[in-house]
Design a protein around this motif. Structure first.
Motif, PDB file in Angstrom:
ATOM      1  N   CYS A   1     -12.708   6.102  -6.259  1.00  0.00           N
ATOM      2  CA  CYS A   1     -11.790   7.218  -6.466  1.00  0.00           C
ATOM      3  C   CYS A   1     -12.236   8.372  -5.586  1.00  0.00           C
ATOM      4  CB  CYS A   1     -11.774   7.638  -7.931  1.00  0.00           C
ATOM      5  SG  CYS A   1     -10.689   9.039  -8.290  1.00  0.00           S
ATOM      6  N   ALA A   2     -11.293   9.068  -4.982  1.00  0.00           N
ATOM      7  CA  ALA A   2     -11.623  10.192  -4.113  1.00  0.00           C
ATOM      8  C   ALA A   2     -10.645  11.332  -4.343  1.00  0.00           C
ATOM      9  CB  ALA A   2     -11.609   9.757  -2.651  1.00  0.00           C
ATOM     10  N   PHE A   3     -11.144  12.564  -4.159  1.00  0.00           N
ATOM     11  CA  PHE A   3     -10.348  13.774  -4.290  1.00  0.00           C
ATOM     12  C   PHE A   3     -10.341  14.506  -2.949  1.00  0.00           C
ATOM     13  CE2 PHE A   3     -11.274  12.680  -8.596  1.00  0.00           C
ATOM     14  CZ  PHE A   3     -10.252  13.215  -9.377  1.00  0.00           C
ATOM     15  N   TYR A   4      -9.157  14.954  -2.539  1.00  0.00           N
ATOM     16  CA  TYR A   4      -8.991  15.596  -1.238  1.00  0.00           C
ATOM     17  C   TYR A   4      -8.418  16.996  -1.416  1.00  0.00           C
ATOM     18  CZ  TYR A   4      -9.346  10.746   0.366  1.00  0.00           C
ATOM     19  OH  TYR A   4      -9.773   9.459   0.597  1.00  0.00           O
ATOM     20  N   PRO A   5      -8.731  17.911  -0.505  1.00  0.00           N
ATOM     21  CA  PRO A   5      -8.130  19.246  -0.578  1.00  0.00           C
ATOM     22  C   PRO A   5      -6.637  19.177  -0.287  1.00  0.00           C
ATOM     23  CG  PRO A   5      -9.337  18.975   1.489  1.00  0.00           C
ATOM     24  CD  PRO A   5      -9.660  17.769   0.640  1.00  0.00           C
ATOM     25  N   GLY A   6      -5.897  20.136  -0.831  1.00  0.00           N
ATOM     26  CA  GLY A   6      -4.468  20.199  -0.555  1.00  0.00           C
ATOM     27  C   GLY A   6      -3.617  19.706  -1.702  1.00  0.00           C
ATOM     28  N   GLY A   7      -2.310  19.687  -1.458  1.00  0.00           N
ATOM     29  CA  GLY A   7      -1.343  19.302  -2.483  1.00  0.00           C
ATOM     30  C   GLY A   7      -0.918  17.856  -2.370  1.00  0.00           C
ATOM     31  N   HIS A   8       0.206  17.559  -2.987  1.00  0.00           N
ATOM     32  CA  HIS A   8       0.744  16.197  -3.085  1.00  0.00           C
ATOM     33  C   HIS A   8       0.970  15.619  -1.688  1.00  0.00           C
ATOM     34  CE1 HIS A   8       2.405  13.191  -5.743  1.00  0.00           C
ATOM     35  NE2 HIS A   8       3.514  13.112  -5.032  1.00  0.00           N
ATOM     36  N   GLN A   9       0.235  14.566  -1.341  1.00  0.00           N
ATOM     37  CA  GLN A   9       0.235  14.115   0.045  1.00  0.00           C
ATOM     38  C   GLN A   9      -0.450  12.754   0.200  1.00  0.00           C
ATOM     39  OE1 GLN A   9      -2.602  16.540   2.330  1.00  0.00           O
ATOM     40  NE2 GLN A   9      -3.574  17.071   0.388  1.00  0.00           N
ATOM     41  N   PHE A  10      -0.209  12.158   1.355  1.00  0.00           N
ATOM     42  CA  PHE A  10      -0.932  10.970   1.803  1.00  0.00           C
ATOM     43  C   PHE A  10      -1.138  11.178   3.303  1.00  0.00           C
ATOM     44  CE2 PHE A  10      -0.735   6.026   2.245  1.00  0.00           C
ATOM     45  CZ  PHE A  10      -2.113   5.951   2.189  1.00  0.00           C
ATOM     46  N   ASN A  11      -2.071  12.072   3.648  1.00  0.00           N
ATOM     47  CA  ASN A  11      -2.233  12.491   5.028  1.00  0.00           C
ATOM     48  C   ASN A  11      -3.055  11.492   5.835  1.00  0.00           C
ATOM     49  OD1 ASN A  11      -4.957  12.991   4.398  1.00  0.00           O
ATOM     50  ND2 ASN A  11      -4.630  15.176   4.072  1.00  0.00           N
ATOM     51  N   LYS A  12      -3.318  11.846   7.084  1.00  0.00           N
ATOM     52  CA  LYS A  12      -3.975  10.923   8.002  1.00  0.00           C
ATOM     53  C   LYS A  12      -5.354  10.504   7.509  1.00  0.00           C
ATOM     54  CE  LYS A  12      -5.053  10.307  12.909  1.00  0.00           C
ATOM     55  NZ  LYS A  12      -4.995  10.953  14.250  1.00  0.00           N
ATOM     56  N   LYS A  13      -6.135  11.448   6.996  1.00  0.00           N
ATOM     57  CA  LYS A  13      -7.466  11.133   6.478  1.00  0.00           C
ATOM     58  C   LYS A  13      -7.376  10.171   5.306  1.00  0.00           C
ATOM     59  CE  LYS A  13     -11.776  11.357   5.071  1.00  0.00           C
ATOM     60  NZ  LYS A  13     -12.775  10.397   5.617  1.00  0.00           N
ATOM     61  N   MET A  14      -6.473  10.434   4.382  1.00  0.00           N
ATOM     62  CA  MET A  14      -6.297   9.578   3.209  1.00  0.00           C
ATOM     63  C   MET A  14      -5.817   8.197   3.620  1.00  0.00           C
ATOM     64  SD  MET A  14      -4.500  12.500   0.813  1.00  0.00           S
ATOM     65  CE  MET A  14      -4.502  11.638  -0.765  1.00  0.00           C
ATOM     66  N   GLN A  15      -4.893   8.153   4.581  1.00  0.00           N
ATOM     67  CA  GLN A  15      -4.415   6.859   5.061  1.00  0.00           C
ATOM     68  C   GLN A  15      -5.558   6.051   5.670  1.00  0.00           C
ATOM     69  OE1 GLN A  15      -0.838   7.130   7.536  1.00  0.00           O
ATOM     70  NE2 GLN A  15      -0.159   8.900   6.350  1.00  0.00           N
ATOM     71  N   GLY A  16      -6.398   6.716   6.460  1.00  0.00           N
ATOM     72  CA  GLY A  16      -7.519   6.010   7.068  1.00  0.00           C
ATOM     73  C   GLY A  16      -8.447   5.419   6.026  1.00  0.00           C
ATOM     74  N   ASP A  17      -8.725   6.185   4.971  1.00  0.00           N
ATOM     75  CA  ASP A  17      -9.596   5.682   3.898  1.00  0.00           C
ATOM     76  C   ASP A  17      -8.931   4.520   3.161  1.00  0.00           C
ATOM     77  OD1 ASP A  17     -11.424   7.620   4.595  1.00  0.00           O
ATOM     78  OD2 ASP A  17     -10.914   8.983   2.951  1.00  0.00           O
ATOM     79  N   ALA A  18      -7.629   4.633   2.925  1.00  0.00           N
ATOM     80  CA  ALA A  18      -6.909   3.553   2.240  1.00  0.00           C
ATOM     81  C   ALA A  18      -6.899   2.282   3.081  1.00  0.00           C
ATOM     82  CB  ALA A  18      -5.476   3.997   1.938  1.00  0.00           C
ATOM     83  N   PHE A  19      -6.642   2.422   4.369  1.00  0.00           N
ATOM     84  CA  PHE A  19      -6.563   1.245   5.239  1.00  0.00           C
ATOM     85  C   PHE A  19      -7.931   0.585   5.392  1.00  0.00           C
ATOM     86  CE2 PHE A  19      -2.897   3.559   7.629  1.00  0.00           C
ATOM     87  CZ  PHE A  19      -2.109   3.474   6.487  1.00  0.00           C
ATOM     88  N   ASP A  20      -8.988   1.403   5.417  1.00  0.00           N
ATOM     89  CA  ASP A  20     -10.339   0.836   5.462  1.00  0.00           C
ATOM     90  C   ASP A  20     -10.621   0.012   4.203  1.00  0.00           C
ATOM     91  OD1 ASP A  20     -10.833   2.003   7.914  1.00  0.00           O
ATOM     92  OD2 ASP A  20     -12.017   3.669   7.107  1.00  0.00           O
ATOM     93  N   TRP A  21     -10.107   0.490   3.075  1.00  0.00           N
ATOM     94  CA  TRP A  21     -10.283  -0.231   1.808  1.00  0.00           C
ATOM     95  C   TRP A  21      -9.548  -1.581   1.851  1.00  0.00           C
ATOM     96  CZ3 TRP A  21     -13.597   0.374  -2.037  1.00  0.00           C
ATOM     97  CH2 TRP A  21     -13.340  -0.177  -3.305  1.00  0.00           C
ATOM     98  N   PHE A  22      -8.336  -1.569   2.361  1.00  0.00           N
ATOM     99  CA  PHE A  22      -7.612  -2.831   2.544  1.00  0.00           C
ATOM    100  C   PHE A  22      -8.405  -3.772   3.468  1.00  0.00           C
ATOM    101  CE2 PHE A  22      -3.376  -0.540   1.711  1.00  0.00           C
ATOM    102  CZ  PHE A  22      -3.264  -1.057   0.430  1.00  0.00           C
ATOM    103  N   ASP A  23      -8.887  -3.227   4.581  1.00  0.00           N
ATOM    104  CA  ASP A  23      -9.640  -4.064   5.537  1.00  0.00           C
ATOM    105  C   ASP A  23     -10.865  -4.676   4.880  1.00  0.00           C
ATOM    106  OD1 ASP A  23      -7.848  -3.420   7.524  1.00  0.00           O
ATOM    107  OD2 ASP A  23      -9.158  -1.993   8.543  1.00  0.00           O
ATOM    108  N   LYS A  24     -11.536  -3.886   4.049  1.00  0.00           N
ATOM    109  CA  LYS A  24     -12.775  -4.363   3.421  1.00  0.00           C
ATOM    110  C   LYS A  24     -12.543  -5.579   2.526  1.00  0.00           C
ATOM    111  CE  LYS A  24     -16.645  -2.868   0.509  1.00  0.00           C
ATOM    112  NZ  LYS A  24     -17.303  -1.721  -0.174  1.00  0.00           N
ATOM    113  N   TRP A  25     -11.418  -5.581   1.811  1.00  0.00           N
ATOM    114  CA  TRP A  25     -11.202  -6.591   0.787  1.00  0.00           C
ATOM    115  C   TRP A  25     -10.187  -7.663   1.162  1.00  0.00           C
ATOM    116  CZ3 TRP A  25     -15.015  -6.519  -2.433  1.00  0.00           C
ATOM    117  CH2 TRP A  25     -15.635  -5.311  -2.760  1.00  0.00           C
ATOM    118  N   LEU A  26      -9.395  -7.431   2.198  1.00  0.00           N
ATOM    119  CA  LEU A  26      -8.363  -8.399   2.553  1.00  0.00           C
ATOM    120  C   LEU A  26      -8.620  -9.104   3.885  1.00  0.00           C
ATOM    121  CD1 LEU A  26      -5.131  -6.421   1.503  1.00  0.00           C
ATOM    122  CD2 LEU A  26      -6.372  -8.166   0.194  1.00  0.00           C
ATOM    123  N   LYS A  27      -9.661  -8.684   4.597  1.00  0.00           N
ATOM    124  CA  LYS A  27      -9.936  -9.312   5.898  1.00  0.00           C
ATOM    125  C   LYS A  27     -11.301  -9.976   5.865  1.00  0.00           C
ATOM    126  CE  LYS A  27      -7.017  -6.548   8.910  1.00  0.00           C
ATOM    127  NZ  LYS A  27      -6.983  -5.697  10.117  1.00  0.00           N
TER     128      LYS A  27
END
Length: 429
Positions: free
Chosen positions: A403-429
């Protein structure tokens, strides 16, 4: 400003995944956010969490007390649940009973309506028929010239208050985008079409329209004339017509929810049923490794991730963005910021909201929150994290939860996307 506020209050029934999201955009300015619909004051939602107050007034203490004093009956945190398989079987059964998802039959027959290459991606525009409504539409993206089987991602679009749009909110299939989607992607995704971005990493990405959105939307011609507010389905791509439809659809949410309840189902139940049909389509593709499927999305897409990730074991990795809190938060503070799409009667007595996603333990799960997201109180976002952490610790799988908390409001910005995609890569590749 008064007119904007008045409209905002009228639309409060759809705020969570809708117009309210404008208050919590990528812009971190705490006073105002500019968008295509005018200026909205971000303080309106966050200012309601006054100590000792609730959105239902003096009834808050009583209603909140209905969920306190003991853990929900099917919470894995209960000491009487010692066998994880038995617990999961019974907890999933009761959750499905509460959602009352309708039976939509077998795997739909898919038609490829268009196929082309854009920005290094092979793009298919597909459609299929469900027992009700018009043809469902979706977009499938993968790296051009890829060979063999790839892991798959179910990419769930948000609500955003815009039911005229669905899959287009998180995709880009040509250099030209609808002006409202340009604004939308800037607002929530740092001007990125995140389904395209994750596909470029080597995934087959399926983006289906959700129930009541885009190809699944309610057509005005099918509604009694006296309930159309003078609108019709003509020239829907014109921004003024799309906006008018979105406002009509916002007011229609109450009607849809009450009708679904009267039919013995629920909005999240219909979401689950239709998303499972889309997952059937993805898993049946010759270019997809059906043993390596993930899902994720922001806001309404995060909510769909909670239910699909929790209830469908084919989802091997889940990323919920901007949709995690507790039922208590909704009882006392934030029900007014959420649509009927979130709720199923009787479910809170069985599981707290985070525990729906926790039904997938020990499968990999990520939750991404924004600190200034006015859809939830920060305290209850942290409480939800504690709940999921406890579930994963008891299952001896804490390494599979993040679980992670990011500054700012309701969003899925570039930093968050990168972290999410890394998580997919870790477990699906």
């Amino acid at each position: 400003m008064k007119n904007t506020r008045r409209l905002f209050i009228k639309l409060s029934g759809i705020l969570s995944l809708g117009i309210f999201n404008k208050l919590n955009a990528l812009n971190t300015n705490k006073s105002k956010v500019t968008n295509s619909e005018g200026l909205l004051d971000r303080s309106y939602a966050s200012g309601l969490e006054e100590k000792g107050k609730s959105v239902i007034g003096g009834y808050g203490k009583w209603a909140g007390g209905l969920l306190e004093g003991q853990l929900p009956r099917h919470s894995f945190r209960n000491s009487n649940w010692t066998n994880i398989d038995k617990w999961r079987s019974e907890a999933i059964k009761i959750t499905q009973e509460k959602l009352a998802a309708p039976d939509l039959g077998g795997v739909p027959k898919v038609r490829v309506d268009n196929h082309y290459v854009y920005d290094g991606l092979s793009i298919e525009e597909i459609s299929w028929k469900l027992p009700t409504g018009g043809r469902s539409q979706g977009i499938v993206l993968k790296p051009a010239n890829s060979k063999g089987k790839l892991p798959g991602i179910m990419a769930f679009h948000d609500h955003g208050g815009w039911k005229y749009f669905g899959k287009r909110k998180i995709t880009q299939t040509s250099e030209e985008r609808h002006i409202m989607m340009v604004d939308h992607q800037k607002m929530y995704y740092e001007d990125l079409a995140w389904a395209n971005e994750v596909a470029k990493r080597g995934y087959v990405v399926m983006v289906p329209d959700a129930f009541t959105f885009a190809s699944r939307r309610v057509l005005l011609k099918d509604v009694p004339k006296n309930l159309r507010q003078g609108l019709n389905d003509d020239n829907p791509e014109l921004p003024e017509n799309a906006k008018a439809y979105n406002k009509w659809a916002a007011f229609n949410e109450d009607t849809m929810a009450k009708s679904l309840f009267s039919a013995g189902t629920s909005w999240p139940g219909v979401f689950l049923a239709e998303d499972r049909k889309a997952l059937d389509i993805l898993c049946n593709r010759a270019d997809v490794d059906q043993n390596k499927i993930g899902c994720g999305g922001l806001s309404g897409g995060g909510m769909r991730t909670v239910f699909m990730g929790g209830l469908d074991p084919r989802i091997k990795c889940a990323v919920c963005v901007g949709f995690m809190t507790t039922w208590k938060d909704l009882v006392l503070h934030k029900s007014f910021t959420h649509t009927w799409m979130t709720f199923a009667p009787g479910l809170p007595q069985e599981l707290d909201f985070p525990e729906i996603l926790g039904l997938r333990v020990p499968l990999p799960t990520m939750v991404l929150n924004s600190i200034e997201d006015g859809l939830y109180t920060l305290e209850e976002m942290h409480k939800a994290d504690e709940i999921l952490s406890e579930v994963y610790k008891k299952a001896e799988a804490i390494d599979k939860y993040r679980c992670a908390f990011y500054p700012g409001g309701h969003q899925f910005n570039k930093k968050m996307q990168g972290d999410a995609f890394d998580w997919f890569d870790k477990w699906l590749k």
